[in-house]
Design a protein around this motif. Structure first.
Motif, short mmCIF file in Angstrom:
data_model
loop_
_atom_site.label_atom_id
_atom_site.label_comp_id
_atom_site.label_asym_id
_atom_site.label_seq_id
_atom_site.Cartn_x
_atom_site.Cartn_y
_atom_site.Cartn_z
N ALA A 47 0.83 -1.20 0.00
CA ALA A 47 0.00 0.00 0.00
C ALA A 47 0.86 1.25 0.00
O ALA A 47 1.91 1.31 0.67
N VAL A 48 0.44 2.25 -0.76
CA VAL A 48 1.06 3.58 -0.73
C VAL A 48 0.31 4.41 0.31
O VAL A 48 -0.92 4.46 0.33
N VAL A 49 1.05 5.07 1.21
CA VAL A 49 0.46 5.95 2.21
C VAL A 49 1.03 7.35 2.02
O VAL A 49 2.26 7.52 1.89
N ALA A 50 0.16 8.35 1.98
CA ALA A 50 0.60 9.74 1.81
C ALA A 50 -0.27 10.65 2.66
O ALA A 50 -1.31 10.23 3.20
N ARG A 51 0.11 11.92 2.75
CA ARG A 51 -0.65 12.88 3.55
C ARG A 51 -0.42 14.29 3.04
O ARG A 51 0.52 14.55 2.27
N ASP A 52 -1.29 15.20 3.46
CA ASP A 52 -1.02 16.62 3.23
C ASP A 52 -0.26 17.15 4.45
O ASP A 52 -0.04 16.40 5.42
N PRO A 53 0.17 18.43 4.46
CA PRO A 53 1.09 18.86 5.52
C PRO A 53 0.46 19.29 6.83
O PRO A 53 1.19 19.77 7.71
N ARG A 54 -0.85 19.13 7.01
CA ARG A 54 -1.42 19.55 8.30
C ARG A 54 -0.82 18.71 9.43
O ARG A 54 -0.52 17.53 9.25
N VAL A 55 -0.67 19.33 10.60
CA VAL A 55 0.11 18.73 11.68
C VAL A 55 -0.47 17.39 12.12
O VAL A 55 0.27 16.46 12.45
N SER A 56 -1.78 17.27 12.16
CA SER A 56 -2.37 16.01 12.62
C SER A 56 -2.11 14.86 11.67
O SER A 56 -2.23 13.69 12.05
#
Length: 448
Positions: A47-56
């Motif tokens: 699985a690929v896991v990514a996020r945007d830069p918000r702290v949570s």
């Protein structure tokens, strides 16, 4: 009991609605449902896991990765990248599924979790329901060599940038663009791509600190972008939202070019070049009536869907259409993406300026935008909006007033705790009056 998944994954206040425990459980449930067919004695699902830069996103993505690995899934940690980049990388890396941690255009305190199936496609409702059901059942807990590994997806950004540039086919040299990256996931990638494509680039909203995402900038706050475009004399301004799956624009005078106008521009260009499959554009019921009229004048059919890019995608995938989207700036170009991609859309909008030799204002004049007013009614029980008889009667009365010269749409949001009231009318005064009158009825009838 209400459904956990909304129109775009699971979303809410981070630490209250979207907790580490929920993220861990959802990941384990997803490993069971989405990794089932890929699991064998010789292979673990990926699985690929990514996020945007918000702290949570830091603790939520960590919990997601932990949940996946504990359930025997190998994780490729792509870090902070746009949602459409995560979707692309699921396909490009031949992963079995993907997870994006983001609340898109919502305030920094919110966050969300959305899943992509194999190939980078959004999940149908039925599969989301399976994941939700699996949360209350027996989840996977692996041991020894069955435990998943977590590795950094080191070239994630580079792969996505190469993909975007490869979709263009021409240089953007001679076009000056201002990019508003919303202090979000596009802050690094969008300026790089436009620069590599040959454009002259000015950037605002490109200093994410974990707390300022969407804060007075981006696709929901176009004022700073318009001001900067006028200040530097740019040809075009492009605004993304926090996870960069949206694109809105402003012309050289700072006038807004919304998602409907962007779709109209791209649809006409693609139709002229024989790239618009079945000469059809997919749009939602929220799109301006002016879009339909402009497409009809040019022999292009418009297929309408419910609100949410997932429903646009369902229509595109079911029929092989090549273009669709929403007024909010989710634009799906299915030849190049499996979901809305704000950077891709902005590139192709600029490319059409270069190809045609026209300004963005000239291109946007292909459709006449009917006055439209949208009121978001907060502090009400959105689950009752569609069933209250008094609200339905008020909507019917407003439609009588319009007499076929406009339309009314009243619906609960799938991503925020609001009821949306939209009115189109021949004049802005009529639209505002009817929209605010209806909003008052909603507030009176279904308070929380």
């Amino acid at each position: 009991m209400s459904r956990l998944f909304g129109t775009d994954g699971v979303r809410g206040l981070a630490g209250v609605d979207v907790t580490a425990e929920l993220a861990l459980g959802l990941a384990q449930a997803a490993a069971l449902v989405l990794g089932r067919d890929a699991r064998s004695e010789s292979r673990r699902p990926v699985a690929v896991v990514a996020r945007d830069p918000r702290v949570s996103g830091e603790f939520i993505a960590a919990a997601v990765s932990a949940g996946l690995a504990s359930a025997g899934v190998d994780v490729l940690d792509a870090g902070v990248i746009p949602t459409p980049a995560a979707a692309y990388l699921v396909a490009d890396a031949q992963a079995d599924f993907g997870v994006m941690v983001s609340a898109s255009h919502n305030p920094a305190a919110d966050n969300g979790i959305k899943f992509f199936a194999e190939g980078g496609r959004k999940l149908p409702d039925a599969v989301e329901d399976q994941i939700e059901a699996a949360l209350s059942g027996q989840l996977l807990n692996t041991t020894g060599r069955e435990v998943g590994r977590i590795r950094r997806f080191a070239d994630a950004e580079d792969r996505y940038v190469v993909h975007l540039l490869g979709s263009l086919g021409l240089s953007l040299e001679g076009i000056h663009v201002v990019l508003d990256c919303a202090h979000g996931a596009a802050a690094g990638i969008s300026p790089q791509v436009f620069t590599d494509a040959g454009a002259t680039v000015t950037v605002i909203g490109n200093a994410p600190d974990g707390f300022n995402i969407n804060d007075g900038v981006g696709s929901t706050y176009l004022g700073p972008l318009a001001e900067k475009v006028r200040e530097v004399g740019a040809d075009l301004g492009i605004a993304h939202d926090g996870d960069a799956d949206r694109c809105l624009a402003v012309d050289a005078d700072g006038n807004t070019v919304d998602g409907d106008q962007i779709m109209a521009i791209l649809a006409l260009s693609m139709s002229d070049r024989g790239l618009l499959h079945e000469n059809t554009l997919v749009a939602t019921v929220m799109s301006n009536l002016g879009l339909k009229l402009a497409m009809a004048d040019n022999g292009i059919e418009v297929v309408e869907t419910g609100v949410g890019d997932r429903y646009v995608l369902e229509a595109i995938n079911a029929n092989g259409y090549s273009l669709g989207g929403e007024q909010s700036g989710h634009v799906i170009m299915s030849e190049h993406a499996t979901t809305g991609d704000g950077v891709l859309t902005g590139l192709h909008l600029a490319a059409e300026m270069k190809r045609s030799g026209k300004s963005i204002a000239e291109l946007a004049s292909c459709m006449t935008v009917l006055p439209q007013v949208l009121v978001n009614v907060r502090g009400v029980d959105r689950s009752k909006a569609a069933t209250d008889s008094v609200i339905a009667q008020a909507v019917a009365q407003a439609e009588v007033v319009l007499g076929g010269t406009g339309r009314v749409l009243l619906r609960p949001s799938g991503t925020e705790p609001v009821v949306r009231v939209m009115v189109e009318a021949p004049s802005i005064e009529t639209a505002e009056q009817l929209a605010h009158d209806l909003a008052e009825v909603v507030r009176d009838r279904i308070p929380v």
